[in-house]
Design an enzyme around this catalytic site. Structure first.
Site, short mmCIF file in Angstrom:
data_model
loop_
_atom_site.label_atom_id
_atom_site.label_comp_id
_atom_site.label_asym_id
_atom_site.label_seq_id
_atom_site.Cartn_x
_atom_site.Cartn_y
_atom_site.Cartn_z
N LYS A 201 166.84 13.67 188.84
CA LYS A 201 166.53 14.98 189.44
C LYS A 201 167.70 15.93 189.28
CE LYS A 201 167.06 15.82 194.04
NZ LYS A 201 167.75 17.09 194.31
N ASN A 202 168.91 15.46 189.61
CA ASN A 202 170.06 16.37 189.62
C ASN A 202 170.47 16.82 188.22
OD1 ASN A 202 170.13 16.48 192.35
ND2 ASN A 202 171.77 14.97 192.60
N ASP B 112 175.22 10.57 197.94
CA ASP B 112 173.76 10.47 197.95
C ASP B 112 173.26 9.03 198.15
OD1 ASP B 112 173.34 13.15 197.69
OD2 ASP B 112 172.87 13.11 195.55
N ARG C 31 160.76 15.47 197.52
CA ARG C 31 161.65 16.33 196.73
C ARG C 31 162.38 15.52 195.67
NH1 ARG C 31 166.06 18.42 199.79
NH2 ARG C 31 166.68 18.76 197.66
N CYS D 157 172.50 24.12 205.08
CA CYS D 157 171.37 23.20 205.09
C CYS D 157 171.71 22.08 206.06
CB CYS D 157 171.06 22.68 203.70
SG CYS D 157 172.25 21.52 203.11
N ARG E 258 177.72 23.92 203.13
CA ARG E 258 177.51 24.02 201.68
C ARG E 258 177.73 25.44 201.12
NH1 ARG E 258 172.65 20.17 199.81
NH2 ARG E 258 173.97 19.92 198.01
C1 UD1 Z 1 177.01 17.36 196.15
C2 UD1 Z 1 177.60 16.04 195.72
C3 UD1 Z 1 176.64 15.46 194.70
C4 UD1 Z 1 175.26 15.34 195.35
C5 UD1 Z 1 174.78 16.66 195.93
C6 UD1 Z 1 173.51 16.52 196.77
C7 UD1 Z 1 179.90 15.35 195.25
C8 UD1 Z 1 181.24 15.75 194.81
N1 UD1 Z 1 178.93 16.25 195.19
O1 UD1 Z 1 176.91 18.19 195.03
O2 UD1 Z 1 177.10 14.20 194.29
O3 UD1 Z 1 174.32 14.92 194.41
O4 UD1 Z 1 175.78 17.17 196.80
O5 UD1 Z 1 173.70 15.73 197.87
O6 UD1 Z 1 179.69 14.21 195.64
N2 UD1 Z 1 182.06 23.35 198.26
C9 UD1 Z 1 182.69 24.51 198.68
N3 UD1 Z 1 182.49 25.66 197.95
C10 UD1 Z 1 181.68 25.71 196.85
C11 UD1 Z 1 181.04 24.54 196.44
C12 UD1 Z 1 181.25 23.37 197.17
O7 UD1 Z 1 183.43 24.52 199.66
O8 UD1 Z 1 181.53 26.80 196.25
C13 UD1 Z 1 182.27 22.08 199.01
C14 UD1 Z 1 180.99 21.51 199.59
O9 UD1 Z 1 180.68 22.04 200.85
C15 UD1 Z 1 181.32 20.02 199.63
C16 UD1 Z 1 182.21 19.82 198.40
O10 UD1 Z 1 182.70 21.11 198.09
O11 UD1 Z 1 182.05 19.71 200.78
C17 UD1 Z 1 181.50 19.23 197.19
O12 UD1 Z 1 180.37 20.04 196.93
P1 UD1 Z 1 179.60 20.10 195.56
O13 UD1 Z 1 179.97 18.94 194.70
O14 UD1 Z 1 179.69 21.45 194.98
O15 UD1 Z 1 178.14 19.97 196.09
P2 UD1 Z 1 176.88 19.77 195.26
O16 UD1 Z 1 176.99 20.34 193.89
O17 UD1 Z 1 175.77 20.16 196.13
#
Ligand code: UD1
Length: 430
Positions: A22-23, A310, A402, A120, A125
């Site tokens: 999915k991702n 995850d 989802r 969320c 996030r």
């Molecule tokens: C994250 C997970 C991913 C998982 C997905 C859904 C990690 C590193 N990432 O990806 O494995 O599949 O959630 O559950 O394990 N952040 C900020 N600012 C930003 C972007 C991120 O502060 O602009 C923070 C987030 O709040 C979080 C961390 O950085 O604490 C990692 O986030 P990120 O990897 O970007 O999240 P996803 O891409 O959603």
């Protein structure tokens, strides 16, 4: 709203084919906006999230055609022209990944208006790193009334970007934008998830020039135009790990096929430490658990190749029945233990303090009605239900739909009793 009913106690025996990730799929679909030629994606998972993103892409000008090819389910996305560069709130709110169209839109058309996704259930996030990366590439970013307005009328320009911490979403977003920027981009402290290497491989087939994807430094030489391509989505490592944990929790022997064991090494090592038998194959992995209680082990979630956030909820389900106390540390998201009180409804003994959960294993769980709070949390309740005595009803399974394709069917084929109940109190469907 549908519910899932599970009667616990059955051992799982057989084979489970793993779907496309999915991702990966949702980022690859967003990449289709970068070219006016068709992008054909094979090994596509059929999920609520991919269907939903398809609808958004159609609004932006894409033709989206789903088919069952010789290589399994495929989707062809073709956007000869961007007819609208706007992603409205009602669509981005329902699925965060919709935000990923921002980079491709601004890279291709020089402008975009995309709603901020908002928080969320698993945490705040934020998307500040995504926006900083686009700014570094020369886009002007303004925020008004919940929308991001991005402008780069003369195109994006390559830049050196060092992420202050690892973000999967921001790394992917910067990659999606930089491929059409003029000159060289270097991404430092980039995320190393297999989905990023998959995105880079697909973009390379489309004519992009990328090296280092899958490592913490990615180099991109911008090109002026991308072409169409055919690309197979990598197997879903989270689905693989989830079924591995289901077998470890319920007991039995199941071969997970069409997948990659090396994508979930951190989990498999922990399973072996706990006493589960793991046999690695070229096309997947066999999980065996016969009799006896497992040993409690500790985990900490980390960016890849560490233990995936995850899979944290599903691992907690396993530990509820282990012998001893397991400490589970969540380092990626600040609010990702909502499954703990639901597992406690089944008889689990868990205490949560900040980013740490202590799980004291119990001898048995007992079925009860529980509520799904997010995608991975909901499947942890299914796993616990498989091992619990009696019936467990998981409410709000739209979360599950989802991200898990044909879950009832895949588990059912291995002997589990998992049925979907239509509506709140309605009749059974399958
Ligand atoms: C994250 C997970 C991913 C998982 C997905 C859904 C990690 C590193 N990432 O990806 O494995 O599949 O959630 O559950 O394990 N952040 C900020 N600012 C930003 C972007 C991120 O502060 O602009 C923070 C987030 O709040 C979080 C961390 O950085 O604490 C990692 O986030 P990120 O990897 O970007 O999240 P996803 O891409 O959603």
């Amino acid at each position: 709203m549908d519910r899932i009913a599970i009667t616990g106690g059955a051992r799982l025996e057989g084979e489970i084919p793993i779907s496309g990730a999915k991702n990966s799929a949702i980022k690859l679909m967003a990449a289709s906006l970068l070219t006016d030629e068709p992008l054909r994606l094979t090994n596509m998972p059929r999920l609520a999230d991919t269907r939903f993103l398809g609808k958004l892409l159609q609004r932006l000008g894409a033709e989206v055609v789903e088919a069952d090819g010789v290589l399994g389910p495929e989707t062809t996305l073709h956007t000869p022209e961007i007819v609208s560069a706007i992603a409205p709130y009602d669509l981005v709110r329902q699925m965060r990944a919709s935000f990923n169209v921002l980079g491709p839109l601004v890279a291709r058309t020089g402008q975009a208006k995309v709603s901020l996704p908002g928080g969320c259930t698993i945490g705040a996030r934020p998307v500040d790193l995504h926006l900083k990366a686009l700014e570094a590439l020369g886009a002007r970013i303004d925020l008004h009334e919940g929308y991001v307005y991005a402008q780069a009328p003369r195109g994006l320009v390559g830049a050196e970007i060092e992420f202050p911490f690892i973000s999967v979403g921001a790394t992917e977003h910067a990659l999606l934008a930089a491929v059409l920027a003029s000159g060289q981009t270097i991404l430092r402290n980039a995320a190393r998830e297999p989905e990023i290497a998959d995105l880079a491989e697909c973009l390379t087939k489309m004519g992009a020039r990328i090296s280092g994807a899958g490592t913490s430094e990615i180099r991109i030489e911008g090109v002026s135009k991308l072409n169409g391509a055919t690309h197979a989505v990598i197997p879903d490592r989270i689905e693989t790990g989830t079924y591995a944990l289901a077998v470890a929790t319920a007991g039995g022997q199941v071969r997970l096929t069409g997948t990659r064991h090396d994508f979930i090494s951190a989990l498999l090592d922990k399973l072996e430490e706990a006493g589960v038998e793991v046999t690695r194959h070229d096309d997947g992995v066999t999980i065996t658990r016969n009799g006896g209680r497992l040993k409690a082990v500790e985990i900490e979630t980390d960016p890849y190749p560490g233990f995936a956030t995850d899979l944290q909820a599903q691992f907690m389900a396993l530990m509820t029945l282990a012998d001893g106390e397991s400490v589970i540390r969540e380092t990626i998201f600040e609010n990702r233990f909502m499954h703990a009180p639901e597992l406690a409804r089944l008889g689990a003994d868990i205490s949560v303090q900040g980013g740490e959960a202590r799980v004291r294993g119990v001898e048995a769980l007992e079925g009860a009605p529980v509520m799904a709070t997010d995608l991975r949390a909901s499947v942890s309740l299914v796993i616990a239900g498989l091992a619990a005595r009696g019936d467990t009803i998981v409410n709000r399974v739209y979360h599950l739909d989802r991200g898990f394709e044909r879950l009832e069917e895949k588990l059912g084929a291995c002997g589990a009793s998992v049925r979907r109940l239509k509506g709140d109190g309605g009749e059974e469907e399958s």
